[in-house]
Design a protein around this motif. Structure first.
Motif, PDB file in Angstrom:
ATOM      1  N   ILE A 110      44.020 -25.196-120.462  1.00 30.74           N
ATOM      2  CA  ILE A 110      44.808 -23.971-120.646  1.00 30.74           C
ATOM      3  C   ILE A 110      44.021 -22.721-120.268  1.00 30.74           C
ATOM      4  O   ILE A 110      44.538 -21.836-119.581  1.00 30.74           O
ATOM      5  CB  ILE A 110      45.305 -23.868-122.111  1.00 30.74           C
ATOM      6  CG1 ILE A 110      46.268 -25.004-122.428  1.00 30.74           C
ATOM      7  CG2 ILE A 110      45.959 -22.525-122.388  1.00 30.74           C
ATOM      8  CD1 ILE A 110      47.533 -24.982-121.618  1.00 30.74           C
ATOM      9  N   GLU A 111      42.756 -22.631-120.698  1.00 30.47           N
ATOM     10  CA  GLU A 111      41.958 -21.443-120.391  1.00 30.47           C
ATOM     11  C   GLU A 111      41.760 -21.291-118.891  1.00 30.47           C
ATOM     12  O   GLU A 111      41.820 -20.175-118.351  1.00 30.47           O
ATOM     13  CB  GLU A 111      40.595 -21.501-121.094  1.00 30.47           C
ATOM     14  CG  GLU A 111      40.656 -21.372-122.598  1.00 30.47           C
ATOM     15  CD  GLU A 111      41.037 -22.681-123.297  1.00 30.47           C
ATOM     16  OE1 GLU A 111      40.847 -23.769-122.699  1.00 30.47           O
ATOM     17  OE2 GLU A 111      41.552 -22.611-124.414  1.00 30.47           O
ATOM     18  N   GLN A 112      41.509 -22.396-118.194  1.00 32.68           N
ATOM     19  CA  GLN A 112      41.319 -22.350-116.752  1.00 32.68           C
ATOM     20  C   GLN A 112      42.616 -21.950-116.052  1.00 32.68           C
ATOM     21  O   GLN A 112      42.598 -21.145-115.118  1.00 32.68           O
ATOM     22  CB  GLN A 112      40.827 -23.702-116.240  1.00 32.68           C
ATOM     23  CG  GLN A 112      39.438 -24.046-116.716  1.00 32.68           C
ATOM     24  CD  GLN A 112      39.059 -25.491-116.437  1.00 32.68           C
ATOM     25  OE1 GLN A 112      39.913 -26.350-116.236  1.00 32.68           O
ATOM     26  NE2 GLN A 112      37.758 -25.759-116.445  1.00 32.68           N
ATOM     27  N   ARG A 113      43.740 -22.485-116.509  1.00 33.24           N
ATOM     28  CA  ARG A 113      45.028 -22.121-115.912  1.00 33.24           C
ATOM     29  C   ARG A 113      45.326 -20.638-116.108  1.00 33.24           C
ATOM     30  O   ARG A 113      45.813 -19.974-115.189  1.00 33.24           O
ATOM     31  CB  ARG A 113      46.155 -22.947-116.541  1.00 33.24           C
ATOM     32  CG  ARG A 113      46.153 -24.384-116.111  1.00 33.24           C
ATOM     33  CD  ARG A 113      47.293 -25.113-116.752  1.00 33.24           C
ATOM     34  NE  ARG A 113      47.225 -26.528-116.439  1.00 33.24           N
ATOM     35  CZ  ARG A 113      48.176 -27.380-116.709  1.00 33.24           C
ATOM     36  NH1 ARG A 113      49.279 -26.981-117.311  1.00 33.24           N
ATOM     37  NH2 ARG A 113      48.038 -28.647-116.399  1.00 33.24           N
ATOM     38  N   LEU A 114      45.037 -20.138-117.298  1.00 28.80           N
ATOM     39  CA  LEU A 114      45.267 -18.714-117.543  1.00 28.80           C
ATOM     40  C   LEU A 114      44.360 -17.849-116.671  1.00 28.80           C
ATOM     41  O   LEU A 114      44.778 -16.796-116.182  1.00 28.80           O
ATOM     42  CB  LEU A 114      45.061 -18.394-119.019  1.00 28.80           C
ATOM     43  CG  LEU A 114      46.138 -18.928-119.967  1.00 28.80           C
ATOM     44  CD1 LEU A 114      45.735 -18.696-121.417  1.00 28.80           C
ATOM     45  CD2 LEU A 114      47.486 -18.310-119.670  1.00 28.80           C
TER      46      LEU A 114
END
Length: 191
Positions: A110-114
């Motif tokens: 999730i952090e990488q996608r954001l």
């Protein structure tokens, strides 16, 4: 050789290179897009849409099924230059994810996608003023602007988004021009 003449030749060569690069880029934008790539990128479109509207206490874009809507809108209702920008943007998202995180966007956390979405949102922010108008006329909307626009439209017009994400008044009563909202009340789904 005269220094001025050498500098003039260098500037001429740099200008010719910039003009050639711009011509190639515009040529790609106005060429016939390979819309078959949309189905190949369906999983990426789904994950990008879910990153834009994630599932919380309401369903996200994936649960609302916005991917077929986005693909149909790109294929049937979007100008050619924006179709090409969208397809190039999908490839750029995959390349960026592989370059920075060593795997595809769908396998990022999730952090990488954001972080990826934030990068492309900042990169594709439209220019202001006359520059923005000229850019929009010549180049069309940027990739992430198109992605966000169709994700939000698809979500708000889906049954899940309209009934569970927004307040849907199935049979509206009388017209009330100004209605006070209660604290924490959802926005209305009807226009």
């Amino acid at each position: 050789m005269n220094r001025r003449k050498a500098l003039g030749n260098i500037m001429l060569l740099a200008g010719a290179g910039a003009a050639a690069w711009s011509g190639i880029r515009l040529g790609k934008l106005y060429s016939t897009p390979n819309l078959g790539k949309l189905q190949a990128h369906a999983a990426l479109i789904t994950e990008l849409a879910e990153t834009i509207i994630p599932a919380t206490d309401t369903p996200g874009a994936k649960a609302a099924g916005v991917t077929p809507f986005i693909i149909r809108m790109i294929r049937d209702c979007t100008p050619r230059k924006e179709q090409n920008r969208f397809l190039m943007g999908l490839d750029e998202v995959e390349d960026y994810a592989k370059r920075h995180y060593n795997h595809s966007f769908a396998r990022c956390n999730i952090e990488q996608r954001l972080a990826i979405a934030d990068h492309f949102e900042r990169r594709d922010r439209p220019y202001k003023g006359i520059t923005g108008k000229i850019s929009h006329k010549v180049m069309g909307d940027p990739f992430f602007v198109i992605m966000k626009k169709y994700t939000v439209i698809g979500y708000c017009s889906s049954m899940e988004g309209a009934t569970r994400g927004l307040v849907y008044d199935y049979v509206p009563g009388h017209y009330a021009g100004a209605v006070r909202l209660k604290p924490g009340q959802k926005a209305w789904a009807t226009e």
